[in-house]
Design an enzyme around this catalytic site. Structure first.
Site, PDB file in Angstrom:
ATOM      1  N   SER A  17       0.807  -1.234   0.000  1.00 51.29           N
ATOM      2  CA  SER A  17       0.000   0.000   0.000  1.00 51.29           C
ATOM      3  C   SER A  17       0.833   1.274   0.000  1.00 51.29           C
ATOM      4  CB  SER A  17      -0.957   0.064   1.205  1.00 51.29           C
ATOM      5  OG  SER A  17      -1.796  -1.035   1.210  1.00 51.29           O
ATOM      6  N   ASP A 149       8.858 -11.366   0.107  1.00 53.91           N
ATOM      7  CA  ASP A 149       7.805 -12.379   0.060  1.00 53.91           C
ATOM      8  C   ASP A 149       8.325 -13.602  -0.693  1.00 53.91           C
ATOM      9  OD1 ASP A 149       6.187 -10.406   1.054  1.00 53.91           O
ATOM     10  OD2 ASP A 149       5.134 -10.007  -0.835  1.00 53.91           O
ATOM     11  N   LYS A 189      13.206   7.596   9.805  1.00 54.19           N
ATOM     12  CA  LYS A 189      14.080   6.429   9.967  1.00 54.19           C
ATOM     13  C   LYS A 189      14.356   5.762   8.626  1.00 54.19           C
ATOM     14  CE  LYS A 189      14.739   6.463  14.404  1.00 54.19           C
ATOM     15  NZ  LYS A 189      16.116   6.682  14.910  1.00 54.19           N
ATOM     16  N   GLN A 194      16.928   0.556   4.184  1.00 53.48           N
ATOM     17  CA  GLN A 194      18.224  -0.131   4.063  1.00 53.48           C
ATOM     18  C   GLN A 194      18.026  -1.639   3.985  1.00 53.48           C
ATOM     19  OE1 GLN A 194      21.081   0.954   7.122  1.00 53.48           O
ATOM     20  NE2 GLN A 194      20.183   2.986   7.319  1.00 53.48           N
ATOM     21  N   CYS A 382     -24.456  -1.033 -14.482  1.00 47.60           N
ATOM     22  CA  CYS A 382     -24.502  -2.496 -14.555  1.00 47.60           C
ATOM     23  C   CYS A 382     -25.603  -3.022 -13.632  1.00 47.60           C
ATOM     24  CB  CYS A 382     -23.123  -3.079 -14.271  1.00 47.60           C
ATOM     25  SG  CYS A 382     -22.916  -4.697 -15.035  1.00 47.60           S
ATOM     26  N   GLU A 406     -30.947 -13.611 -11.064  1.00 51.90           N
ATOM     27  CA  GLU A 406     -29.763 -13.670 -10.194  1.00 51.90           C
ATOM     28  C   GLU A 406     -30.196 -13.635  -8.724  1.00 51.90           C
ATOM     29  OE1 GLU A 406     -27.041 -10.348 -10.552  1.00 51.90           O
ATOM     30  OE2 GLU A 406     -25.462 -11.421  -9.458  1.00 51.90           O
ATOM     31  N   HIS A 519     -19.752  -0.556 -17.962  1.00 46.60           N
ATOM     32  CA  HIS A 519     -19.035   0.168 -16.902  1.00 46.60           C
ATOM     33  C   HIS A 519     -18.270   1.347 -17.495  1.00 46.60           C
ATOM     34  CE1 HIS A 519     -19.546  -2.682 -13.534  1.00 46.60           C
ATOM     35  NE2 HIS A 519     -19.639  -3.597 -14.497  1.00 46.60           N
ATOM     36  N   GLU A 521     -17.016   3.779 -16.084  1.00 45.23           N
ATOM     37  CA  GLU A 521     -15.928   4.271 -15.220  1.00 45.23           C
ATOM     38  C   GLU A 521     -14.550   3.775 -15.666  1.00 45.23           C
ATOM     39  OE1 GLU A 521     -18.233   2.081 -14.406  1.00 45.23           O
ATOM     40  OE2 GLU A 521     -17.605   0.626 -12.882  1.00 45.23           O
TER      41      GLU A 521
HETATM   42  N1  GLN Z   1     -24.618  -9.273 -11.282  1.00 43.06           N
HETATM   43  C1  GLN Z   1     -25.014  -8.621 -12.495  1.00 43.06           C
HETATM   44  C2  GLN Z   1     -24.741  -9.491 -13.713  1.00 43.06           C
HETATM   45  O1  GLN Z   1     -23.920 -10.359 -13.644  1.00 43.06           O
HETATM   46  C3  GLN Z   1     -24.347  -7.283 -12.651  1.00 43.06           C
HETATM   47  C4  GLN Z   1     -22.870  -7.369 -12.752  1.00 43.06           C
HETATM   48  C5  GLN Z   1     -22.175  -6.072 -12.496  1.00 43.06           C
HETATM   49  O2  GLN Z   1     -22.763  -5.158 -11.956  1.00 43.06           O
HETATM   50  N2  GLN Z   1     -20.911  -5.968 -12.843  1.00 43.06           N
HETATM   51  O3  GLN Z   1     -25.316  -9.293 -14.740  1.00 43.06           O
END
Ligand code: GLN
Length: 556
Positions: A17, A149, A189, A194, A382, A406, A519, A521
């Site tokens: 992080s 790691d 520090k 180091q 979505c 769903e 999406h 975004e």
């Molecule tokens: N669960 C929903 C689907 O699979 C929406 C998926 C999501 O929002 N990314 O269609």
């Protein structure tokens, strides 16, 4: 000019992080501002083949690329900071590397040899890195995890070997470490740094540049001390200072001469960087003219990392409107019809993001209803779009049994369901889905074309007819209900080119109410805010203005 591809490997030490992803992305932004073609790769030491099946609570968002790869959220940073569109070759995990080696072994490609970590796994890793070499002048490769790691050892060994193969001038190691300020001692520090560099040198990697994460700029004396112990020059030690906005990082690095140093060490000649757009961006972020609050009504609200791209896209929408966007994360399980107005009273816009499963659905439906009836700007993404459609069907179109299969596999009115057959434009084939198809295999993933209808919010935002957006979902709008919903006033403002898949829905007579199956975004950038987020924030801003102008009595 340079000839061969240059590789920059970014490792991290002391703890996770520290912002290795952002540091890598910022270095990319700086090199790009010098006219170089930059690309990125993330190597993740975990055994999952990709993060698609990982819990966002634990791992953060799954970032989806145009080609439909489910990748680490750091790829989101890379795409937001640099002008690149990445794909599946930009993210390899231990699982993916081993999977490919084991497949080769089964096919007999190792000709009976004993298959081992060195050289077979490390060769596979190096081959994966080289895949990116074709795509840029400079490839920035970030190694996930922390030096020390067990899991990351094969990756570190591979990048160690890589230098002698690619040539010394073509490879640079940058190590991000932590320099804490210890209150009791009243000083920073250097010991953890180091130790972590010692660890790295123990496996044969001498870092060329150290980035020290800390809350104040390191003085010359501290940098000299770190340099001495870590076997680098003082001017190869930089401060990765805490900043308020992540978009300040490239500027802060540049002010210390980091990009000049990288050019010098990699022997690359370019002009001076053009950072005007970055300084302008930072100025806008630091001096907003307005301020609004957006409520995000979802499930993974405790871990902001799980909505990384969404949070950034909202901030970009704010930049486009010179507006600070405060995010109010609301756990939809706490919302009921009785308390929704109170919980969302201070929101100037309501967003229901993507998600999976039935938890918290009633609260989300209540939030959509509130936004629709009270005319608060609404954005459903979505799952958020699916919920908006269900709400409209139940409360406006008179289909009380409307649901998604769903949430209820036996739903009376399966408004959102698994479409048995659909045309996949990317593969050019008809895809068939069954209820029992393996979970991971049935999603619609990556970029698909959507055709936008005239005279809609979507059309006003995109200003074009054909758009491409990224998807990650299984369930679709059920066309059997399309006519009924349209008659009841739902506007279908975006569909797949053949018209069979509903991509965008909206309402008229509302300041801004839009749901999209994709999406958006994932494609928003600070310098190029996504049009839907820009318009959503603009609507929220007008809503805020109208709220502050309404006398208190009336507002009640
Ligand atoms: N669960 C929903 C689907 O699979 C929406 C998926 C999501 O929002 N990314 O269609």
């Amino acid at each position: 000019m340079y000839s061969a591809t240059k590789y920059i490997f970014v490792t991290g030490g002391v703890l996770s992080s520290l912002g290795k992803g952002l540091a890598s992305a910022s270095i990319g932004a700086l090199l790009e501002s010098r006219g170089l073609k930059v690309t990125f790769q993330k190597l993740d030491p975990y055994i999952n083949v990709d993060p698609g099946t990982m819990n966002p609570f634990q791992h953060g968002e799954v970032f989806v690329t145009d080609d439909g790869a489910e990748t680490d959220l750091d790829l989101g940073h890379y795409e937001r900071f640099a002008n690149v569109r990445l794909g599946k070759n930009s993210n390899f995990t231990t699982g993916k590397i081993y999977h490919s080696v084991i497949m080769k072994e089964r096919r007999g490609e190792y000709l009976g040899g004993t298959v081992q970590v060195i050289p077979h796994i490390t060769d596979e890793i190096k081959a994966s890195i080289r895949l990116m070499g074709l795509e840029g002048d400079v490839v920035i490769v970030e190694i996930g995890g922390t030096v020390g790691d067990i899991e990351s050892l094969p990756f570190l060994e591979a990048i160690r070997q890589f230098r002698s193969e690619a040539g010394k001038d073509n490879v640079l190691y940058i190590h991000l470490s932590y320099v804490p300020f210890i209150k009791a001692a009243g000083e920073v520090k250097t010991k953890p740094t180091q130790h972590s560099v010692k660890e790295l040198r123990g496996i044969g990697i001498q870092p060329n540049i150290l980035l020290c994460r800390t809350d104040q700029f390191l003085g010359d004396d501290i940098r000299a001390k770190i340099a001495l112990f870590c076997n680098v020059a003082k001017d190869e030690v930089f401060t990765a200072k805490d900043v308020e906005s992540i978009y300040e990082v490239p500027v802060v690095f540049h002010q210390q001469g980091l990009d000049d140093k990288i050019m010098e060490l990699l022997n690359i000649w370019t002009g001076k960087p053009r950072l005007d757009s970055w300084t302008e961006l930072v100025r806008k972020i630091q001096n907003p003219k307005h301020e609004i609050t957006i409520a995000i009504v979802g499930k993974y609200v405790n871990l902001k990392e799980s909505y990384k791209s969404l949070n950034e896209a909202l901030a970009h929408g704010g930049v486009a409107n010179e507006c600070r966007v405060n995010l109010k994360f609301v756990d939809s399980e706490t919302i009921t019809d009785a308390n929704v107005a109170q919980i969302l009273a201070d929101a100037h816009g309501i967003l229901v993001p993507g998600g999976f499963g039935s938890r918290g659905v009633p609260g989300k439906i209540a939030a959509v209803r509130y936004a629709r009836e009270r005319k608060v700007p609404f954005f459903g993404i979505c799952l958020g779009m699916q919920i908006a459609v269900i709400e409209y069907a139940r409360n406006v179109a008179g289909i009380p049994g409307a649901d998604s299969t769903e949430f209820d596999p036996k739903a009376k009115d399966p408004l959102i369901y698994l479409m048995r057959e659909w045309f996949d434009e990317r593969s050019g084939t008809v895809q068939v889905r069954h209820d029992d198809t393996e979970k991971g295999g049935t999603m619609r993933l990556g970029a698909y074309t959507c055709v936008v209808a005239d005279g809609t919010f979507a059309c006003a935002a995109y200003e074009k007819e054909s758009i491409s957006e990224r998807h990650r979902h299984r369930y679709e709008f059920n066309n059997a209900y399309r006519e009924r919903l349209e008659k009841a006033g739902l506007i279908i403002s975006g569909t797949s080119p053949k018209g069979e898949l509903v991509e965008i829905v909206e309402l008229s007579g509302h300041p801004w109410f839009l749901g999209c199956q994709f999406h958006p975004e994932f494609k928003s950038r600070p310098m190029d805010p996504h049009p839907l987020f820009r318009d959503f924030i603009r609507a929220a801003l007008s809503y805020e203005n109208s709220m502050s102008q309404t006398p208190a009595k009336e507002a009640k």
